[in-house]
Design a protein around this motif. Structure first.
Motif: not given
Length: 499
Positions: A184-199
């Motif tokens: 669960d933590t890994l999925n959350d971190l991956a989603a945050q990295v994807a969002e930061l990639n976009k920004q």
């Protein structure tokens, strides 16, 4: 160079040093910010083409404003961090098992005042056989109480072993929970990295570097590396692609999701899968890998008479399972051996002998989770079988049971025949050796990860002393360029006054 050319050169110096001062003030503002990387300004000469076709330096400009970061050290640290956290979990679980067994140990003191710690399991085994030894030499006056003592000692043995097994089962259940939480933590971190990639891609479209966003992303990637074995590749647009064992976890602004399958039992092993495809993720290090291994119950199995002598080995993936199977083998082998003797004799009333140990659930085989002293013996100790006949003072069955303590035909390990005490000693020796090995490996790997982190911090960390020194340097350079501009202003004013 013309007067106005000199003016332009001096102005470029002011502009570049002002940018450097801004970067320095940013560094000082972030000196206490966790994960912040030092920002540096890189300058470059500017040139002009003269009328004769040659070029001449005409000033300085800001070439780039970038973070001080070494991607190779980041990559090495994350790999070492994954291995370190893996070994940390493995070491911690073995240490807990060792502590668990120690909780049941007893301390004895001899006549000289010397103390000795004796294994709790070994103690109850000896107490059990000691009760049978006493019964085998009974006199008619105390035979009844000695029969009761045998039943009590057997109950104590089962209680202790099942209590330890219960603790080990809970440890494996905790490992299952840790895998689920980790995913669960890994999925959350991956989603945050994807969002930061976009920004980051959006922020760097104009050519500047989004240092603050990159620092946040690197901190998330470090955290991900403590969970699993990730590989990070930066793309030309500033985004990163994160892979896990050949599968893509993050690419651009998209993150793939992992899921947990199975309940951790031997029939339904725990595994981490890619939610979209259902394929198993190749996780080889990090805390999730360690918990997956320790939750694995492959190797825990029931034992019957055809499996004797039981061959002890440590092939199970999980050290927890290895110990559980050892305790299971110990009590099951003992139960099968004793039952074969008691069912061949008669009880105190001359009736056919009953099995001493029975399954709690008769539809399932004997095991450490499904064993009890025969309830009929608990309610009537006269049904405890001690002899092959009704003859007075026949304790042949009781004596045969006593002999099981030294019987080396019950267990095997690495080609050696073992009695029950040596069998248990073999597992505790293995546990101590395995604990020392994994603890040593963890200390080594943790030191490596710390060293790599220190090296990359030497590149990216912000130093107050260094930044204050830079501030003085850039202020001085700015002031010098400003003085040139002022001097040119005065010259031009004097020149215009003449006319």
């Amino acid at each position: 160079m013309s007067t106005f050319g000199t003016y332009r050169t001096a102005y470029s110096g002011m502009y570049t040093n002002q940018a450097a001062l801004l970067a320095t003030s940013t560094n000082l503002a972030n000196v206490d910010t966790t994960g912040a990387s030092k920002v540096q300004v890189t300058s470059a000469d500017t040139s002009t083409t003269r009328s004769d076709g040659n070029t001449a330096v005409s000033g300085v400009t800001v070439a780039s404003i970038t973070r001080s970061r070494n991607i190779y050290l980041d990559s090495a640290y994350r790999a070492a961090n994954a291995d370190s956290t893996y070994l940390s979990v493995k070491s911690g679980n073995i240490e807990y098992i060792d502590t668990l067994l120690s909780e049941y140990d007893t301390v004895t003191t001899d006549d000289d005042g010397n103390t000795e710690t004796v294994s709790g399991v070994e103690t109850v085994i000896n107490d059990f056989f000691s009760a049978w030894e006493t019964l085998s030499t009974s006199q008619s006056s105390n035979e009844d109480s000695n029969r009761v003592a045998v039943v009590t000692a057997a109950s104590d043995l089962i209680t202790l072993l099942t209590a330890i097994d219960g603790e080990l089962q809970q440890l494996q259940a905790d490992a299952v929970t840790a895998v689920e939480d980790g995913v669960d933590t890994l999925n959350d971190l991956a989603a945050q990295v994807a969002e930061l990639n976009k920004q980051i891609v959006q922020a760097e479209t104009g050519g500047s570097e989004a240092s603050y966003l990159r620092d946040q992303r690197d901190a998330l990637l470090d955290e991900m590396s403590s969970l699993v074995n990730i590989t990070v590749t930066e793309q030309s647009n500033g985004s990163v692609t994160v892979t896990l064992g050949g599968g893509t976890l993050v690419k651009g602004d998209k993150a793939n999701t992992l899921a947990v399958d199975g309940d951790g039992s031997a029939d339904d092993p725990l595994k981490v899968i890619w939610a979209a495809s259902g394929n198993e993720a190749d996780i080889t290090s990090g805390s999730i890998a360690a918990y997956l291994e320790d939750a694995d119950q492959t190797g825990y199995e029931t034992i019957d008479a055809s499996d004797l002598p039981y061959d002890f080995n440590t092939a199970a993936t999980s050290s927890i399972t290895t110990l559980r199977q050892t305790l299971n083998a110990l009590i099951t082998t003992l139960a099968i051996s004793i039952n074969s003797l008691t069912t061949s004799g008669v009880d105190a009333d001359g009736n056919a002998g009953l099995a001493f140990f029975t399954a709690i659930d008769a539809s399932k085989p004997l095991s450490i989770t499904n064993i009890q002293v025969n309830p009929e013996l608990v309610s009537d100790s006269n049904k405890v079988v001690t002899s092959t006949s009704s003859a007075s003072n026949d304790y042949s069955i009781a004596s045969a049971i006593c002999d099981l303590l030294s019987d080396t035909s019950l267990f095997e390990n690495a080609g050696s025949s073992l009695n029950i005490i040596n069998f248990y000693a073999a597992i505790t020796t293995w546990l101590g050796s395995a604990g020392d090995t994994v603890s040593g490996n963890y200390a080594t790997q943790a030191a490596l990860a710390s060293q790599l982190d220190y090296q990359r911090q030497a590149v990216s960390a912000i130093s107050i002393d260094e930044e204050m020194s830079n501030m003085i340097k850039y202020q001085t350079a700015y002031a010098a360029s400003a003085r040139v501009v002022s001097t040119i202003d005065n010259m031009l004013e004097s020149l215009l006054a003449v006319f």
